[in-house]
Scaffold this motif. Structure first.
Motif, mmCIF file in Angstrom:
data_model
loop_
_atom_site.group_PDB
_atom_site.id
_atom_site.type_symbol
_atom_site.label_atom_id
_atom_site.label_comp_id
_atom_site.label_asym_id
_atom_site.label_seq_id
_atom_site.Cartn_x
_atom_site.Cartn_y
_atom_site.Cartn_z
ATOM 1 N N MET A 1 0.844 -1.178 0.000
ATOM 2 C CA MET A 1 0.000 0.000 0.000
ATOM 3 C C MET A 1 0.890 1.242 0.000
ATOM 4 S SD MET A 1 -3.034 1.207 2.540
ATOM 5 C CE MET A 1 -2.178 1.180 4.084
ATOM 6 N N ILE A 2 0.510 2.234 -0.796
ATOM 7 C CA ILE A 2 1.272 3.470 -0.793
ATOM 8 C C ILE A 2 0.649 4.435 0.194
ATOM 9 C CG2 ILE A 2 2.049 3.198 -3.170
ATOM 10 C CD1 ILE A 2 0.046 5.323 -3.984
ATOM 11 N N ARG A 3 1.496 5.245 0.796
ATOM 12 C CA ARG A 3 1.035 6.282 1.715
ATOM 13 C C ARG A 3 1.252 7.627 1.056
ATOM 14 N NH1 ARG A 3 4.173 4.643 7.045
ATOM 15 N NH2 ARG A 3 4.070 2.437 6.623
ATOM 16 N N TYR B 1 9.692 6.631 -15.164
ATOM 17 C CA TYR B 1 8.759 7.488 -14.436
ATOM 18 C C TYR B 1 9.460 8.132 -13.253
ATOM 19 C CZ TYR B 1 4.950 5.200 -16.933
ATOM 20 O OH TYR B 1 4.106 4.725 -17.909
ATOM 21 N N CYS B 2 8.929 9.260 -12.820
ATOM 22 C CA CYS B 2 9.418 9.936 -11.631
ATOM 23 C C CYS B 2 8.203 10.330 -10.799
ATOM 24 C CB CYS B 2 10.237 11.165 -12.001
ATOM 25 S SG CYS B 2 10.964 11.978 -10.557
ATOM 26 N N ALA B 3 8.166 9.873 -9.559
ATOM 27 C CA ALA B 3 7.065 10.179 -8.652
ATOM 28 C C ALA B 3 7.520 11.207 -7.629
ATOM 29 C CB ALA B 3 6.602 8.910 -7.954
ATOM 30 N N VAL B 4 6.662 12.205 -7.394
ATOM 31 C CA VAL B 4 6.938 13.259 -6.425
ATOM 32 C C VAL B 4 5.726 13.372 -5.512
ATOM 33 C CG1 VAL B 4 7.477 15.713 -6.112
ATOM 34 C CG2 VAL B 4 8.316 14.518 -8.132
ATOM 35 N N ARG B 5 5.955 13.281 -4.215
ATOM 36 C CA ARG B 5 4.831 13.448 -3.288
ATOM 37 C C ARG B 5 4.223 14.833 -3.475
ATOM 38 N NH1 ARG B 5 4.126 10.256 1.564
ATOM 39 N NH2 ARG B 5 3.189 12.159 2.342
ATOM 40 N N GLN B 6 2.915 14.901 -3.339
ATOM 41 C CA GLN B 6 2.250 16.187 -3.541
ATOM 42 C C GLN B 6 2.658 17.214 -2.510
ATOM 43 O OE1 GLN B 6 -2.007 15.648 -3.983
ATOM 44 N NE2 GLN B 6 -1.776 15.694 -6.194
ATOM 45 N N PHE C 1 12.137 12.997 -4.712
ATOM 46 C CA PHE C 1 11.520 12.316 -5.854
ATOM 47 C C PHE C 1 11.927 10.840 -5.854
ATOM 48 C CE2 PHE C 1 15.583 13.990 -7.239
ATOM 49 C CZ PHE C 1 16.157 12.933 -7.929
ATOM 50 N N TYR C 2 11.203 10.034 -6.632
ATOM 51 C CA TYR C 2 11.463 8.601 -6.752
ATOM 52 C C TYR C 2 11.369 8.225 -8.227
ATOM 53 C CZ TYR C 2 10.347 3.559 -6.460
ATOM 54 O OH TYR C 2 10.320 2.199 -6.623
ATOM 55 N N ALA D 1 9.922 4.369 -2.412
ATOM 56 C CA ALA D 1 9.377 5.683 -2.782
ATOM 57 C C ALA D 1 9.358 6.614 -1.576
ATOM 58 C CB ALA D 1 7.973 5.533 -3.362
ATOM 59 N N GLU D 2 8.943 6.103 -0.427
ATOM 60 C CA GLU D 2 8.938 6.926 0.786
ATOM 61 C C GLU D 2 10.344 7.372 1.149
ATOM 62 O OE1 GLU D 2 6.657 5.654 4.194
ATOM 63 O OE2 GLU D 2 5.353 4.487 2.880
ATOM 64 N N ASP D 3 11.294 6.438 1.133
ATOM 65 C CA ASP D 3 12.681 6.772 1.468
ATOM 66 C C ASP D 3 13.266 7.785 0.488
ATOM 67 O OD1 ASP D 3 12.598 5.035 3.613
ATOM 68 O OD2 ASP D 3 13.679 3.419 2.581
ATOM 69 N N ALA D 4 13.075 7.539 -0.802
ATOM 70 C CA ALA D 4 13.653 8.426 -1.821
ATOM 71 C C ALA D 4 13.053 9.817 -1.754
ATOM 72 C CB ALA D 4 13.453 7.831 -3.216
#
Length: 82
Positions: free
Chosen positions: A1-3, A18-23, A66-67, A57-60
């Protein structure tokens, strides 16, 4: 599950990248250039690719903001995070 909620960007020349960035984090400058385009948003329990690692993803994003990950399937085929 993603947080949390992630904005996901896709590389224009390498569509599997892809690159994911927390909002709640600022978007890194390199994503605002011509090489990257906004793809979609991942939310809690949203569809995620099997290659997306929530803990990584959380750690990065905590350390770098970003991840980056590879996903070889299109977003509409990503599995449920449940």
């Amino acid at each position: 599950m993603i947080r949390g909620t992630y904005n996901v960007f896709r590389h224009r020349e390498k569509p599997e990248l892809y690159c994911a960035v927390r909002q709640d984090k600022p978007v890194p400058g390199f994503l605002e250039g011509a090489c990257w385009a906004y793809s979609h948003t991942l939310q809690d329990m949203a569809a995620v690719p099997v290659e997306f690692r929530p803990v990584a993803a959380e750690d990065a994003t905590r350390q770098l903001g970003f991840y980056v990950f590879h996903a070889f399937s299109r977003p509409e085929r990503w599995r449920s995070a449940a």
